[in-house]
Design a protein around this motif. Structure first.
Motif, PDB file in Angstrom:
ATOM      1  N   PHE A  41       0.860  -1.344  -0.109  1.00 18.70           N
ATOM      2  CA  PHE A  41       0.066  -0.038   0.062  1.00 18.70           C
ATOM      3  C   PHE A  41       0.860   1.155  -0.271  1.00 18.70           C
ATOM      4  O   PHE A  41       0.489   2.388  -0.617  1.00 18.70           O
ATOM      5  CB  PHE A  41      -1.193   0.061   1.219  1.00 18.70           C
ATOM      6  N   ALA A  42       2.253   1.192   0.467  1.00 18.02           N
ATOM      7  CA  ALA A  42       3.096   2.371   0.222  1.00 18.02           C
ATOM      8  C   ALA A  42       2.984   2.615  -1.168  1.00 18.02           C
ATOM      9  O   ALA A  42       3.130   3.744  -1.424  1.00 18.02           O
ATOM     10  CB  ALA A  42       4.361   2.086   1.151  1.00 18.02           C
ATOM     11  N   GLN A  43       3.392   1.695  -1.796  1.00 17.25           N
ATOM     12  CA  GLN A  43       3.844   1.677  -3.098  1.00 17.25           C
ATOM     13  C   GLN A  43       2.569   2.387  -4.043  1.00 17.25           C
ATOM     14  O   GLN A  43       2.627   3.311  -4.974  1.00 17.25           O
ATOM     15  CB  GLN A  43       4.307   0.772  -3.846  1.00 17.25           C
ATOM     16  N   PHE A  44       1.419   1.645  -3.633  1.00 17.95           N
ATOM     17  CA  PHE A  44       0.082   2.003  -4.312  1.00 17.95           C
ATOM     18  C   PHE A  44      -0.419   3.476  -4.121  1.00 17.95           C
ATOM     19  O   PHE A  44      -0.708   4.064  -4.994  1.00 17.95           O
ATOM     20  CB  PHE A  44      -0.876   0.950  -3.739  1.00 17.95           C
ATOM     21  N   LEU A  45      -0.241   3.931  -2.765  1.00 19.47           N
ATOM     22  CA  LEU A  45      -0.664   5.395  -2.509  1.00 19.47           C
ATOM     23  C   LEU A  45       0.268   6.191  -2.767  1.00 19.47           C
ATOM     24  O   LEU A  45       0.076   7.438  -3.724  1.00 19.47           O
ATOM     25  CB  LEU A  45      -0.835   5.453  -1.098  1.00 19.47           C
ATOM     26  N   ASN A  46       1.688   5.946  -3.142  1.00 24.90           N
ATOM     27  CA  ASN A  46       2.557   6.695  -3.649  1.00 24.90           C
ATOM     28  C   ASN A  46       2.344   6.982  -5.314  1.00 24.90           C
ATOM     29  O   ASN A  46       2.625   8.133  -5.739  1.00 24.90           O
ATOM     30  CB  ASN A  46       4.096   6.245  -3.635  1.00 24.90           C
ATOM     31  N   ILE A  47       1.959   6.155  -5.760  1.00 27.88           N
ATOM     32  CA  ILE A  47       1.458   6.392  -7.457  1.00 27.88           C
ATOM     33  C   ILE A  47       0.158   6.667  -7.223  1.00 27.88           C
ATOM     34  O   ILE A  47       0.019   7.767  -8.326  1.00 27.88           O
ATOM     35  CB  ILE A  47       1.339   4.935  -7.965  1.00 27.88           C
ATOM     36  N   LEU A  48      -1.043   6.455  -6.605  1.00 32.73           N
ATOM     37  CA  LEU A  48      -2.181   7.071  -6.817  1.00 32.73           C
ATOM     38  C   LEU A  48      -2.512   8.512  -6.258  1.00 32.73           C
ATOM     39  O   LEU A  48      -2.933   9.142  -7.063  1.00 32.73           O
ATOM     40  CB  LEU A  48      -3.307   6.195  -6.039  1.00 32.73           C
ATOM     41  N   TYR A  49      -1.645   8.920  -5.209  1.00 33.50           N
ATOM     42  CA  TYR A  49      -1.913  10.129  -4.712  1.00 33.50           C
ATOM     43  C   TYR A  49      -0.551  10.970  -4.644  1.00 33.50           C
ATOM     44  O   TYR A  49      -0.768  11.968  -4.141  1.00 33.50           O
ATOM     45  CB  TYR A  49      -2.420   9.990  -3.121  1.00 33.50           C
ATOM     46  N   GLN A  50       0.352  10.516  -5.412  1.00 32.83           N
ATOM     47  CA  GLN A  50       1.732  11.113  -5.360  1.00 32.83           C
ATOM     48  C   GLN A  50       2.323  11.531  -4.061  1.00 32.83           C
ATOM     49  O   GLN A  50       3.015  12.499  -3.741  1.00 32.83           O
ATOM     50  CB  GLN A  50       1.640  12.374  -6.240  1.00 32.83           C
ATOM     51  N   TYR A  51       2.127  10.553  -3.127  1.00 34.59           N
ATOM     52  CA  TYR A  51       2.701  10.405  -1.823  1.00 34.59           C
ATOM     53  C   TYR A  51       4.074  10.156  -1.861  1.00 34.59           C
ATOM     54  O   TYR A  51       4.774   9.540  -2.906  1.00 34.59           O
ATOM     55  CB  TYR A  51       2.203   9.354  -0.638  1.00 34.59           C
ATOM     56  N   HIS A  52       4.780  10.289  -0.733  1.00 34.03           N
ATOM     57  CA  HIS A  52       6.326   9.786  -0.652  1.00 34.03           C
ATOM     58  C   HIS A  52       6.316   9.024   0.776  1.00 34.03           C
ATOM     59  O   HIS A  52       7.215   9.170   1.502  1.00 34.03           O
ATOM     60  CB  HIS A  52       7.307  11.139  -0.528  1.00 34.03           C
ATOM     61  N   LEU A  53       5.651   7.735   0.669  1.00 37.35           N
ATOM     62  CA  LEU A  53       5.456   7.117   1.781  1.00 37.35           C
ATOM     63  C   LEU A  53       6.864   6.021   1.953  1.00 37.35           C
ATOM     64  O   LEU A  53       7.190   5.609   1.268  1.00 37.35           O
ATOM     65  CB  LEU A  53       4.131   6.364   2.040  1.00 37.35           C
ATOM     66  N   GLN A  54       7.128   6.037   3.250  1.00 37.45           N
ATOM     67  CA  GLN A  54       8.021   4.920   3.752  1.00 37.45           C
ATOM     68  C   GLN A  54       7.524   4.329   5.017  1.00 37.45           C
ATOM     69  O   GLN A  54       6.798   4.839   5.496  1.00 37.45           O
ATOM     70  CB  GLN A  54       9.374   5.491   3.831  1.00 37.45           C
ATOM     71  N   GLY A  55       7.933   3.013   5.051  1.00 32.48           N
ATOM     72  CA  GLY A  55       7.531   2.147   6.179  1.00 32.48           C
ATOM     73  C   GLY A  55       8.359   2.966   7.262  1.00 32.48           C
ATOM     74  O   GLY A  55       9.510   3.230   7.257  1.00 32.48           O
ATOM     75  N   THR A  56       7.567   2.897   8.640  1.00 33.81           N
ATOM     76  CA  THR A  56       7.985   3.758   9.815  1.00 33.81           C
ATOM     77  C   THR A  56       9.338   3.080  10.302  1.00 33.81           C
ATOM     78  O   THR A  56      10.063   3.636  11.283  1.00 33.81           O
ATOM     79  CB  THR A  56       6.817   3.825  10.815  1.00 33.81           C
ATOM     80  N   ASP A  67       2.236   3.086  10.715  1.00 35.12           N
ATOM     81  CA  ASP A  67       3.024   2.164   9.825  1.00 35.12           C
ATOM     82  C   ASP A  67       3.799   2.650   8.524  1.00 35.12           C
ATOM     83  O   ASP A  67       4.683   2.205   8.196  1.00 35.12           O
ATOM     84  CB  ASP A  67       1.787   1.210   9.098  1.00 35.12           C
ATOM     85  N   LEU A  68       3.129   3.867   8.010  1.00 32.64           N
ATOM     86  CA  LEU A  68       3.875   4.634   6.910  1.00 32.64           C
ATOM     87  C   LEU A  68       3.840   6.021   6.976  1.00 32.64           C
ATOM     88  O   LEU A  68       3.198   6.579   7.860  1.00 32.64           O
ATOM     89  CB  LEU A  68       3.115   4.169   5.654  1.00 32.64           C
ATOM     90  N   VAL A  69       4.891   6.740   6.696  1.00 30.67           N
ATOM     91  CA  VAL A  69       5.204   7.982   6.921  1.00 30.67           C
ATOM     92  C   VAL A  69       5.681   8.728   5.642  1.00 30.67           C
ATOM     93  O   VAL A  69       6.580   8.279   4.886  1.00 30.67           O
ATOM     94  CB  VAL A  69       5.853   8.437   8.153  1.00 30.67           C
ATOM     95  N   ASP A  70       4.954   9.790   5.427  1.00 29.64           N
ATOM     96  CA  ASP A  70       5.255  10.829   4.433  1.00 29.64           C
ATOM     97  C   ASP A  70       5.958  12.107   4.886  1.00 29.64           C
ATOM     98  O   ASP A  70       5.283  12.880   5.284  1.00 29.64           O
ATOM     99  CB  ASP A  70       4.239  10.980   3.365  1.00 29.64           C
TER     100      ASP A  70
END
Length: 259
Positions: A41-56, A67-70
């Motif tokens: 979901f980190a990768q999925f949301l990064n693509i869909l919403y242009q987030y920059h999420l990483q696992g905490t 779990d994830l932080v941008d």
């Protein structure tokens, strides 16, 4: 079926399959799937919403409830398959959230529908940015946003789902079928097309780029390269039997240009 519909349907099937898998594994106390889902979901949301999420675990080990932080967009996310108001409320009550009250807290719920949770009031003592109307995201919400996304985004999401959750590969044809097709072509009686044009040689990648086909190359053109060695072997076997591959190509060109 349009290209957009094909991509969307593929994404929908994979996400619903993931929901079902995690639901079943949860009942069996098998939690590994949930851990892998966080990375997905980190990768999925990064693509869909242009987030920059990483696992905490990469940025803030043992960060409670997150779990994830941008860091760039100041967004923190909890991915959970526990679809209850108490789960959300307990997270909002965590004292550590006060240190990141300028962040937005979102929940990604691994379920088809969590609409009932949007109608419940929540206490937010840390005053972190949170709205039950927009920050509780279930699979239905993700799919709705996918449906409205740019087709290039849809293709990236489809490719991600294929890589992470398995691809619905088309069945490979048996080599014997290819042999039969070429054999039939070799036996065809055709008259030469009027004004047969001999095509100029070209660079394949330049041709793909010129026709703006790069977006579909990975899923269509590139996989077909697997058949080239098989066809080469078939043509070589025909040459050994006394049938020139050039004759077969000429017949194919003649049929194509006549049509």
């Amino acid at each position: 079926m349009s290209t957009r519909e094909v991509y969307f349907k593929s994404i929908e099937d994979k996400l619903l399959l993931l929901v079902h898998s995690i639901k079943v594994n949860g009942k069996l106390n098998l939690l590994d799937g949930h851990l892998f889902a966080e990375a997905f979901f980190a990768q999925f949301l990064n693509i869909l919403y242009q987030y920059h999420l990483q696992g905490t675990n990469r940025t803030k080990p043992n960060y409670a409830a997150i779990d994830l932080v941008d860091e760039m967009g100041k967004i923190v996310i909890q991915v959970t398959s526990q679809i209850t108001r108490d789960k959300i409320q307990n997270t909002l009550m965590k004292s550590n959230l006060a240190a990141i009250r300028d962040y937005r807290l979102q929940f990604v719920l691994i379920t088809e529908d969590a609409g009932r949770l949007e109608k419940r009031p929540y206490q937010n003592p840390s005053e972190i940015h949170f709205s039950e109307k927009t920050d509780i995201i279930d699979i239905t919400r993700l799919l709705a946003d996918c449906r409205d996304a740019d087709i290039a985004i849809l293709l990236k999401l489809k490719n991600l789902c294929d890589k992470e959750l398995g691809s619905n590969e088309p069945p490979r044809y048996e080599t014997s079928l290819l042999v039969e097709v070429v054999r039939l072509v070799a036996k065809m009686q055709v008259s030469p097309a009027n004004g047969v044009k001999i095509p100029n040689s070209f660079d394949i990648q330049e041709k793909i780029d010129f026709n703006e086909l790069r977006s579909i190359q990975d899923n269509t053109i590139s996989p077909l390269q697997l058949y080239n060695p098989e066809l080469d072997g078939i043509y070589e076997s025909f040459a050994l039997e006394g049938t020139s591959p050039a004759i077969i190509f000429q017949k194919l060109v003649s049929v194509y240009q006549n049509q």
